[in-house]
Design a protein around this motif. Structure first.
Motif, PDB file in Angstrom:
ATOM      1  N   SER A 484       0.828  -1.194   0.000  1.00 28.04           N
ATOM      2  CA  SER A 484       0.000   0.000   0.000  1.00 28.04           C
ATOM      3  C   SER A 484       0.869   1.253   0.000  1.00 28.04           C
ATOM      4  O   SER A 484       2.042   1.227   0.378  1.00 28.04           O
ATOM      5  CB  SER A 484      -0.902  -0.006   1.235  1.00 28.04           C
ATOM      6  OG  SER A 484      -1.521   1.252   1.430  1.00 28.04           O
ATOM      7  N   GLU A 485       0.266   2.382  -0.413  1.00 26.45           N
ATOM      8  CA  GLU A 485       0.976   3.656  -0.342  1.00 26.45           C
ATOM      9  C   GLU A 485       1.394   3.963   1.094  1.00 26.45           C
ATOM     10  O   GLU A 485       2.399   4.632   1.321  1.00 26.45           O
ATOM     11  CB  GLU A 485       0.095   4.790  -0.866  1.00 26.45           C
ATOM     12  CG  GLU A 485      -0.147   4.734  -2.369  1.00 26.45           C
ATOM     13  CD  GLU A 485      -0.900   5.953  -2.857  1.00 26.45           C
ATOM     14  OE1 GLU A 485      -1.180   6.852  -2.022  1.00 26.45           O
ATOM     15  OE2 GLU A 485      -1.222   6.027  -4.051  1.00 26.45           O
ATOM     16  N   THR A 487       2.612   2.202   4.372  1.00 27.75           N
ATOM     17  CA  THR A 487       3.142   0.951   4.908  1.00 27.75           C
ATOM     18  C   THR A 487       3.791   1.218   6.263  1.00 27.75           C
ATOM     19  O   THR A 487       4.592   2.147   6.408  1.00 27.75           O
ATOM     20  CB  THR A 487       4.177   0.335   3.953  1.00 27.75           C
ATOM     21  OG1 THR A 487       3.531   0.012   2.706  1.00 27.75           O
ATOM     22  CG2 THR A 487       4.780  -0.930   4.539  1.00 27.75           C
ATOM     23  N   GLU A 509      -7.117   0.837   7.861  1.00 27.31           N
ATOM     24  CA  GLU A 509      -6.914   2.000   6.999  1.00 27.31           C
ATOM     25  C   GLU A 509      -6.739   3.228   7.862  1.00 27.31           C
ATOM     26  O   GLU A 509      -7.122   3.265   9.023  1.00 27.31           O
ATOM     27  CB  GLU A 509      -8.085   2.168   6.026  1.00 27.31           C
ATOM     28  CG  GLU A 509      -9.417   2.500   6.651  1.00 27.31           C
ATOM     29  CD  GLU A 509      -9.649   4.003   6.808  1.00 27.31           C
ATOM     30  OE1 GLU A 509      -9.054   4.782   6.029  1.00 27.31           O
ATOM     31  OE2 GLU A 509     -10.402   4.389   7.725  1.00 27.31           O
ATOM     32  N   LEU A 513      -6.359   5.685   3.406  1.00 29.50           N
ATOM     33  CA  LEU A 513      -5.335   4.832   2.794  1.00 29.50           C
ATOM     34  C   LEU A 513      -5.309   3.475   3.493  1.00 29.50           C
ATOM     35  O   LEU A 513      -5.384   3.393   4.715  1.00 29.50           O
ATOM     36  CB  LEU A 513      -3.954   5.475   2.904  1.00 29.50           C
ATOM     37  CG  LEU A 513      -3.748   6.794   2.147  1.00 29.50           C
ATOM     38  CD1 LEU A 513      -2.336   7.323   2.412  1.00 29.50           C
ATOM     39  CD2 LEU A 513      -3.971   6.600   0.651  1.00 29.50           C
ATOM     40  N   ARG A 514      -5.226   2.400   2.668  1.00 32.58           N
ATOM     41  CA  ARG A 514      -5.097   1.065   3.240  1.00 32.58           C
ATOM     42  C   ARG A 514      -3.753   0.954   3.961  1.00 32.58           C
ATOM     43  O   ARG A 514      -2.748   1.499   3.515  1.00 32.58           O
ATOM     44  CB  ARG A 514      -5.164   0.018   2.128  1.00 32.58           C
ATOM     45  CG  ARG A 514      -5.236  -1.411   2.658  1.00 32.58           C
ATOM     46  CD  ARG A 514      -5.283  -2.448   1.555  1.00 32.58           C
ATOM     47  NE  ARG A 514      -3.928  -2.814   1.118  1.00 32.58           N
ATOM     48  CZ  ARG A 514      -3.424  -2.493  -0.063  1.00 32.58           C
ATOM     49  NH1 ARG A 514      -4.127  -1.776  -0.926  1.00 32.58           N
ATOM     50  NH2 ARG A 514      -2.188  -2.860  -0.386  1.00 32.58           N
ATOM     51  N   ASP A 516      -0.774  -1.370   5.142  1.00 28.98           N
ATOM     52  CA  ASP A 516      -0.043  -2.632   5.097  1.00 28.98           C
ATOM     53  C   ASP A 516       1.074  -2.583   6.135  1.00 28.98           C
ATOM     54  O   ASP A 516       1.589  -1.504   6.467  1.00 28.98           O
ATOM     55  CB  ASP A 516       0.573  -2.867   3.713  1.00 28.98           C
ATOM     56  CG  ASP A 516      -0.456  -3.394   2.719  1.00 28.98           C
ATOM     57  OD1 ASP A 516      -1.495  -3.912   3.162  1.00 28.98           O
ATOM     58  OD2 ASP A 516      -0.215  -3.268   1.502  1.00 28.98           O
TER      59      ASP A 516
END
Length: 724
Positions: A484-485, A487, A509, A513-514, A516
């Motif tokens: 993901s953008e 992290t 999230e 943004l998700r 990771d």
């Protein structure tokens, strides 16, 4: 040649400054400065009598020097000796593992202290004594554990040091203790043999001289009418109204108020034939003075002890103050006129005899030297105390790296402190602090080297072989992975007890943004990697444990190479609150910052270590001074930054990486913000940080080193805009 100049540039700059100061002093005070003792040395050149106040060691050098040149020549030789000692200190520190800049700092006190320069211009024994101190250091430390031959030579040096300055007798104690302690030598007969050799070598020099004193004065000793140190000390504090004294002994009571008594006056009172007044025929002044001293000591032992300890403490004052009971400090300061410690006609006769000139002062140069000396051109006693502390703190170094540097730090610190304390027992004088300029900076340099020596080497350029192995492991575990953008990178070493809870509380999230998570397992031996994978995290396992800094550097690059634009770091022990992530991320997304770090001082902190609590504040202050910006927390592990910034900052430290990252970012002109955050006590596992002193010393090393490279040398520096 260019490489040599670059390697030793710091020392060469200091050496140039020290040479300039000495050249100015040599020109300003012609032909040399003459103190009270100078006349005694000159009077004893030909007779070399052992019945004087000062032993003959300095005369043995002074006589051939004056045969070659005059007083001006002697002063020049002493100035060159001072410079040589400084260069020797630098060479010794480097030989024992100190970095070049650390060695140069150890040499700086000898080079730049104006009191040292002034004493070199005097016809006095101090410089020869300092040279012997350095010779002792070199013989004992330069080539590892000393052999019996070097111990014998060192013993001869100690013995001759006693003949140069009587206070040198105190050096015998730390010298013999070191011979016994080095490498636990006391456990074997060889250690005791070596100590015996060292003691015998000292006696080979001292005993014949003591016998000569006996032959000339009728009493065993190392000088003639040198007075009584014990009488001087006790007379300075004695309350005779409370002492039970024989009427004859009572004549030895001082008449001055205690506040005005100068120890030196009573120690050498026997130089006055009329002292202490009429005595019965056949009375022994020395025996009566000793009787008085013992009576006063028994009745006022606490006053004597506190007086000595008070004088010892003066050596570590930050300023150069002088009390009414001290030897006046102006004796060791540059004056605007030629100082007269004898009849002017006698002074003129001496300078005419040896140099054919009258004593004179170049006033403009003298003004400059005095201004330099008075306005900070000296090493504060507090700095010398700090050097001694660094040397002594190596006792806390459990793993004992660079054993020679560690033992050298202890020997130099112990010898310096013994010397200062021995001088304080006699009396306090700023002149007696000067030999510490040879010993305590060496102790500080070697102590710093021991405390900051990395348990692992600095990292090579990314990617090194360990990085390549870890990257291969990541792609084997997660083929074709696209992060993901946003992290979150977690460096973990044996965090199986806490990593699961951290990942369970990680948001899916943040600000749209998700999220990771990339867990970099730094060569661990437990099942941290398996637990992280079970909780849905990406995992990368480094085959070798290198330290948190190495793991985070790997994580930054791996995240950026696989799609991350924003990186958040946190720890695997549950100390940080993941729900506060939005506070870290928002300034990156709205374009107001490039690097956002939390601050426990602005937020909430659960502290279980007073030392760590203090350290956070000390290093925040240091970082603020170095960067000229307000920083409240340099080691908070919950932070966010742009991925390209994380990869652009040169990161070479396997540990202590927080300050390297923060100061690396400010050096590049990144916009850095702090946000109030919470820091809880560790939820599981054991801290990987070492002892408080060692960890703090290494943290300071990394912080100052990063500042030096980023701000002074400007390595890896790329201005992207003004930091805010």
């Amino acid at each position: 040649m260019t490489g040599f100049l670059r390697r030793h540039a710091f020392l060469l700059v200091l050496l140039a400054a020290g040479t300039t100061l000495r050249a100015l002093a040599w020109v300003a005070y012609r032909p040399a400065l003459l103190y009270i003792d100078s006349f005694r040395y000159l009077d004893n050149l030909h007779g070399l009598r052992a019945d004087g106040i000062n032993p003959v060691g300095y005369d043995l050098l002074l006589k051939p020097l004056l045969a070659v040149g005059g007083l001006s020549f002697v002063a020049a030789v002493q100035h060159l000796t001072g410079l040589a000692i400084a260069v020797g200190i630098y060479a010794l520190a480097r030989r024992l593992g100190a970095r070049n800049w650390v060695g140069a700092l150890a040499a700086a006190p000898m080079l730049l202290d104006a009191y040292q320069v002034q004493i070199e211009q005097n016809i006095m024994a101090e410089v020869l004594f300092e040279a012997l101190l350095f010779g002792l250091l070199w013989l004992v430390l330069a080539k590892g554990k000393p052999s019996w031959r070097r111990i014998a030579l060192a013993g001869l040096v100690v013995g001759f040091g006693v003949l140069v300055r009587l206070i040198g007798v105190t050096i015998a104690v730390p010298f013999l203790l070191y011979v016994l302690a080095a490498g636990s030598a006391w456990r074997s007969w060889r250690g005791w043999r070596d100590a015996g050799i060292g003691l015998l070598a000292i006696l080979v020099v001292v005993a014949p001289y003591a016998a000569q004193v006996k032959a000339e004065t009728g009493k065993w000793g190392l000088s003639g009418p040198s007075g009584s140190m014990l009488y001087g000390r006790t007379a300075a504090v004695a309350d005779c109204a409370k002492l039970r004294l024989d009427p004859v002994v009572r004549q030895f009571c001082p008449t001055e108020p205690v506040a005005n008594r100068l120890v030196d006056n009573y120690t050498h009172a026997d130089l006055d034939p009329a002292w202490p007044g009429p005595l019965p025929p056949g009375a022994d002044k020395g025996a009566l003075a000793h009787e008085f001293a013992m009576t006063a000591l028994k009745a006022q032992w606490w006053d004597v002890a506190t007086s000595i300890l008070g004088d010892f403490g003066k050596s570590f004052q930050f300023t150069r103050d002088t009390a009414a009971t001290d030897v006046p400090i102006d004796r060791w300061q540059f004056q605007l006129t030629y100082p007269q410690f004898a009849d002017p006609a006698a002074v003129k006769a001496v300078t005419q005899q040896y140099d054919g000139t009258d004593p004179e002062v170049n006033e403009p140069i003298a003004v400059f030297l005095r201004d330099y000396q008075i306005n900070g051109g000296f090493v504060p006693g507090a700095v010398l105390g700090f050097f001694a502390l660094l040397g002594l703190l190596t006792l806390l170094r459990r793993k004992k790296p660079r054993h020679v540097a560690r033992s050298g730090a202890l020997f130099a610190a112990g010898t310096g402190l013994f010397l200062l304390f021995g001088s304080a027992v006699f009396e306090f004088s700023w002149r007696y602090q000067l030999p510490a300029l040879v010993l305590l900076p060496v102790a500080g340099a070697l102590g710093f080297t021991t405390l900051t020596v990395a348990s692992r080497r600095r990292l090579g350029s990314y990617p090194d072989t360990v990085d390549e192995g870890a990257i291969a492991d990541f792609h084997d575990r997660h083929p074709g992975a696209k992060l993901s953008e946003l992290t979150v990178v977690i460096a973990a070493y044996n965090e199986a007890g806490g990593i699961g809870q951290v990942l369970e509380k990680m948001p899916d999230e943040c600000l749209g943004l998700r999220v990771d998570v990339l867990v970099v397992v730094d060569g661990g031996t437990d099942n941290t990697a398996a637990i992280a994978e079970d909780h849905g995290a990406y995992v990368c396992v480094a085959p070798t444990n290198r330290g948190q800094g190495a793991a985070l550097r790997l994580g930054y690059h791996l995240a950026a190479e696989n799609g991350a634009k924003y990186i958040v770091t946190t720890d695997g022990d549950g100390q940080y609150d993941n729900s506060e992530m939005a506070e870290l991320l928002a300034p990156l997304l709205d374009g107001t910052a490039d690097f956002v770090t939390g601050s426990r001082r602005l937020g909430h902190e659960e502290a279980d270590s007073r030392m760590r609590w203090v350290g956070v504040r000390v290093f925040a202050w240091l970082a603020s001074v170095l960067t000229w910006r307000r920083i409240t927390d340099t080691s908070f592990g919950f932070r966010s930054l742009r991925a390209e910034l994380a990869c652009a900052i040169p990161l070479n430290e396997p540990q202590y990486q927080s300050s390297e990252l923060l100061l690396g970012a400010t050096a590049r002109g990144a916009r850095v913000l702090e946000r109030p955050m919470s820091m809880r006590l560790r939820k599981a596992g054991k801290s990987k940080k070492g002892g408080s002193v060692v960890y703090g010393a290494n943290y300071a090393r990394v912080m100052t080193g990063t500042w030096w490279r980023g701000y002074v040398l400007r390595r890896g520096r790329k201005r992207t805009g003004r930091a805010s």
